[in-house]
Design a protein around this motif. Structure first.
Motif, PDB file in Angstrom:
ATOM      1  N   ASP A  40       0.731  -1.798  -0.284  1.00  0.00           N
ATOM      2  CA  ASP A  40       0.229   0.464   0.409  1.00  0.00           C
ATOM      3  C   ASP A  40       1.116   0.941   0.223  1.00  0.00           C
ATOM      4  OD1 ASP A  40      -2.453  -1.275   0.223  1.00  0.00           O
ATOM      5  OD2 ASP A  40      -1.613  -2.170   1.788  1.00  0.00           O
ATOM      6  N   ALA A  41       1.942   1.609   0.897  1.00  0.00           N
ATOM      7  CA  ALA A  41       2.872   2.732   1.002  1.00  0.00           C
ATOM      8  C   ALA A  41       3.011   2.969  -0.351  1.00  0.00           C
ATOM      9  CB  ALA A  41       3.742   2.567   1.633  1.00  0.00           C
ATOM     10  N   ASP A  42       3.823   1.890  -1.052  1.00  0.00           N
ATOM     11  CA  ASP A  42       5.168   2.613  -2.607  1.00  0.00           C
ATOM     12  C   ASP A  42       3.027   2.209  -3.625  1.00  0.00           C
ATOM     13  OD1 ASP A  42       6.899   1.358  -1.391  1.00  0.00           O
ATOM     14  OD2 ASP A  42       7.378  -0.167  -2.849  1.00  0.00           O
TER      15      ASP A  42
ATOM     16  N   ALA B 169      -1.544  16.427   1.959  1.00  0.00           N
ATOM     17  CA  ALA B 169       0.244  16.082   1.991  1.00  0.00           C
ATOM     18  C   ALA B 169       0.199  16.634   1.504  1.00  0.00           C
ATOM     19  CB  ALA B 169       0.025  14.675   1.886  1.00  0.00           C
ATOM     20  N   GLY B 170      -0.069  17.412   0.244  1.00  0.00           N
ATOM     21  CA  GLY B 170       0.761  18.328  -0.438  1.00  0.00           C
ATOM     22  C   GLY B 170       1.721  17.424  -1.140  1.00  0.00           C
ATOM     23  N   ALA B 171       1.503  16.390  -1.551  1.00  0.00           N
ATOM     24  CA  ALA B 171       1.817  15.479  -2.243  1.00  0.00           C
ATOM     25  C   ALA B 171       1.881  15.665  -3.970  1.00  0.00           C
ATOM     26  CB  ALA B 171       1.969  13.710  -1.706  1.00  0.00           C
TER      27      ALA B 171
ATOM     28  N   MET C 128       3.388   5.919  -3.028  1.00  0.00           N
ATOM     29  CA  MET C 128       3.571   7.142  -3.171  1.00  0.00           C
ATOM     30  C   MET C 128       3.756   6.906  -5.210  1.00  0.00           C
ATOM     31  SD  MET C 128       6.509   5.862  -0.579  1.00  0.00           S
ATOM     32  CE  MET C 128       8.026   6.673  -1.368  1.00  0.00           C
ATOM     33  N   ALA C 129       4.018   5.735  -5.438  1.00  0.00           N
ATOM     34  CA  ALA C 129       4.020   5.528  -7.108  1.00  0.00           C
ATOM     35  C   ALA C 129       2.490   6.925  -8.222  1.00  0.00           C
ATOM     36  CB  ALA C 129       3.733   3.800  -7.946  1.00  0.00           C
ATOM     37  N   MET C 130       2.015   6.620  -7.224  1.00  0.00           N
ATOM     38  CA  MET C 130       1.008   7.683  -7.989  1.00  0.00           C
ATOM     39  C   MET C 130       1.365   8.743  -7.687  1.00  0.00           C
ATOM     40  SD  MET C 130      -3.359   7.425  -6.350  1.00  0.00           S
ATOM     41  CE  MET C 130      -5.045   8.279  -7.664  1.00  0.00           C
TER      42      MET C 130
ATOM     43  N   ASN D 245       0.896   0.567 -13.616  1.00  0.00           N
ATOM     44  CA  ASN D 245       0.293   0.083 -13.019  1.00  0.00           C
ATOM     45  C   ASN D 245       0.884   0.007 -11.988  1.00  0.00           C
ATOM     46  OD1 ASN D 245      -1.645  -1.985 -12.780  1.00  0.00           O
ATOM     47  ND2 ASN D 245       0.539  -4.524 -12.844  1.00  0.00           N
ATOM     48  N   LEU D 246      -0.816  -0.401 -10.927  1.00  0.00           N
ATOM     49  CA  LEU D 246      -0.684   0.436  -9.608  1.00  0.00           C
ATOM     50  C   LEU D 246      -2.084  -1.338  -8.787  1.00  0.00           C
ATOM     51  CD1 LEU D 246      -0.641   3.743  -9.252  1.00  0.00           C
ATOM     52  CD2 LEU D 246       1.092   2.252  -8.789  1.00  0.00           C
ATOM     53  N   PRO D 247      -1.472  -2.152  -9.039  1.00  0.00           N
ATOM     54  CA  PRO D 247      -2.487  -2.670  -8.604  1.00  0.00           C
ATOM     55  C   PRO D 247      -2.435  -3.253  -6.990  1.00  0.00           C
ATOM     56  CG  PRO D 247      -0.363  -3.887  -8.628  1.00  0.00           C
ATOM     57  CD  PRO D 247       0.106  -3.206  -9.261  1.00  0.00           C
ATOM     58  N   GLY D 248      -1.975  -2.185  -6.279  1.00  0.00           N
ATOM     59  CA  GLY D 248      -2.541  -2.304  -5.185  1.00  0.00           C
ATOM     60  C   GLY D 248      -3.374  -1.649  -4.556  1.00  0.00           C
TER      61      GLY D 248
END
Length: 467
Positions: free
Chosen positions: A228-230, A272-274, A233-235, A404-407
């Motif tokens: 989930d964390a990765d 979060a300003g991300a 961040m990837a998004m 690809n973000l399967p999470g």
């Protein structure tokens, strides 16, 4: 079981009509010892041509001989064949939670419209092999199907020709359930449906299952583990990278729940300003209607929702809604970078297909594939590195970045599925692994055998097994 649906006296039987060897078309026919016949899920096959063609196959028994249908939830691969069965003569009750019934009404009406639109487009432009191209079902079939809905609350006991049905919270999407069917001899059959995640951002975890004699367990992610964390961040990185080069981000997302989860995650990242604060469009009338069901659940204090979920996380002030065709077309060539969330998740139909046609040839753009992409779908082709996609008879070059973000999936992964199974107080007599592609199903079956010490088998298409 013969064509009439008769079974051996005194024995129940289960037949795997769909949702085996694939993640679509879930249909499990339960023939009860006393003669009733119940269909657990009534899903539409999606993906490649061979799978879609199965939707046109004759149902193995007369539709009118079915006593009832039980829906685990409102995704098309679990409820989308219902109007076709009604068209063939089914007229019994359809047991589903109230929110599943509400969401299924949205999904099925949209499905009928898309089928009609696609048939008309194919006939106008001549890209179908069929002359004329016809829809599998029509809006009138959907309305008849919706009249059969029998809203069933979680935990409520329902009679199924002498057997007893109870639905329990599955935590996959709003209203989703796993089913417990107790036969007259006390035998308990459990169908997991699509099992949710304990960390779903909006919904509470699946209720534990204490007992099953026969277990049907899904295996969509039977060979994978979510990170989930990765994923988050990837998004953020993908959005920022795309905006810097002047491009836009297209997110094919299932209208029910996935759209809501994506809105929630974008809300988190913006707070979060991300990520860059670019316009975010939801271009899915069905997705917006589904969000309204979630907002109603929030307002009503639904027991399925996490207590920290409030209206503003799904209805933030910066979200822009595209409802008309003209509004949708306006973002095919966006004037400045933006994020477009559009159905369907597997890019099998709907407005997202038109966006892909316009955006894929542009290397500044990005397509985020969030969650599971089934074999034979456009989303899977993109994940697998296709250099072009066939869209409405044309080959569209793929020059956009594909991420690809399967999470982002709200299916339990292998570890979460095994953890749920460990709640059982004793091992089932038999466990059948369903709703997974072959490698995923085989991997989960092996782990169930090795780590839990249970008897397990990978179900086969059209196989019948005694209970």
């Amino acid at each position: 079981m013969d064509r009439s649906g008769r079974t051996t006296p005194g024995r129940g039987e289960l037949t795997f009509l769909g949702g085996v060897g694939t993640v679509t078309g879930s249909k499990f026919l339960l023939a009860l010892p006393q003669g009733g016949r119940v269909l657990l899920d009534c899903g539409l096959f999606q993906g490649g041509r061979a799978l879609r063609q199965r939707n046109w196959d004759s149902f193995p028994i007369p539709a009118e001989s079915l006593s009832a249908i039980v829906l685990s939830h409102a995704h098309l691969d679990h409820c989308g064949y219902l109007p076709a069965l009604v068209r063939q003569g089914f007229g019994g009750p359809v047991h589903a939670t109230p929110d599943t019934a509400r969401l299924a009404a949205i999904v099925l009406r949209d499905s009928a419209k898309l089928m009609a639109d696609e048939a008309e487009h194919a006939n106008t432009h001549g890209w179908s092999r069929h002359r004329p191209a016809l829809p599998l079902y029509e809006e009138k079939d959907v309305e008849k199907a919706l009249e059969l809905m029998a809203p069933t609350e979680h935990g409520q006991a329902v009679d199924l020709d002498g057997a007893e049905l109870r639905l329990h919270r599955a935590g996959h999407i709003l209203g989703s359930s796993w089913s417990e069917v107790t036969l007259t001899d006390g035998t308990v059959l459990v169908h997991s449906g699509d099992l949710g995640r304990p960390v779903h951002p909006l919904l509470k975890p699946p209720e534990p299952c204490p007992h099953a004699d026969t277990m049907l367990i899904e295996s969509t992610y039977g060979n994978r583990r979510h990170n989930d964390a990765d994923t988050l961040m990837a998004m953020a990185a993908a959005v920022n990278r795309t905006v810097r080069r002047g491009g836009s981000v297209l997110i094919p997302a299932f209208a029910v729940d996935r759209t809501e989860v994506i809105i929630y995650r974008l809300h988190q990242l913006r707070q979060a300003g991300a990520i860059a604060e670019v316009p975010v469009f939801v271009d899915s009338p069905m997705g917006l209607s589904a969000r309204d069901v979630y907002l109603r659940a929030i307002a009503g204090g639904s027991a399925e929702l996490r207590p920290e979920v409030t209206r503003d996380v799904l209805d933030p002030g910066w979200l822009r809604e595209l409802r008309t065709v003209e509004e949708s077309m306006s973002v095919n060539e966006p004037a400045k970078p933006c994020v477009i969330i559009s159905a369907s998740g597997m890019a099998s139909g709907g407005r997202v297909v038109h966006h892909l046609r316009h955006l894929l040839p542009d290397p500044r753009m990005t397509v985020l594939v969030v969650g599971f992409a089934a074999l034979g779908t456009r989303s899977r082709s993109l994940v697998d590195g296709a250099s072009s996609l066939e869209i409405h008879g044309d080959h569209v070059p793929v020059r956009a970045e594909i991420v690809n973000l399967p999470g982002f999936s709200v299916h339990s992964d292998a570890e979460e599925t095994l953890a749920w199974l460990r709640h059982l107080q004793q091992r089932p007599r038999m466990t059948y692994v369903v709703h997974g592609e072959p490698e995923a199903a085989a991997t989960l079956r092996g782990r169930i055998e090795r780590e839990l010490g249970w008897r397990a088998a990978t179900a086969c298409p059209d196989e019948s097994v005694p209970l």
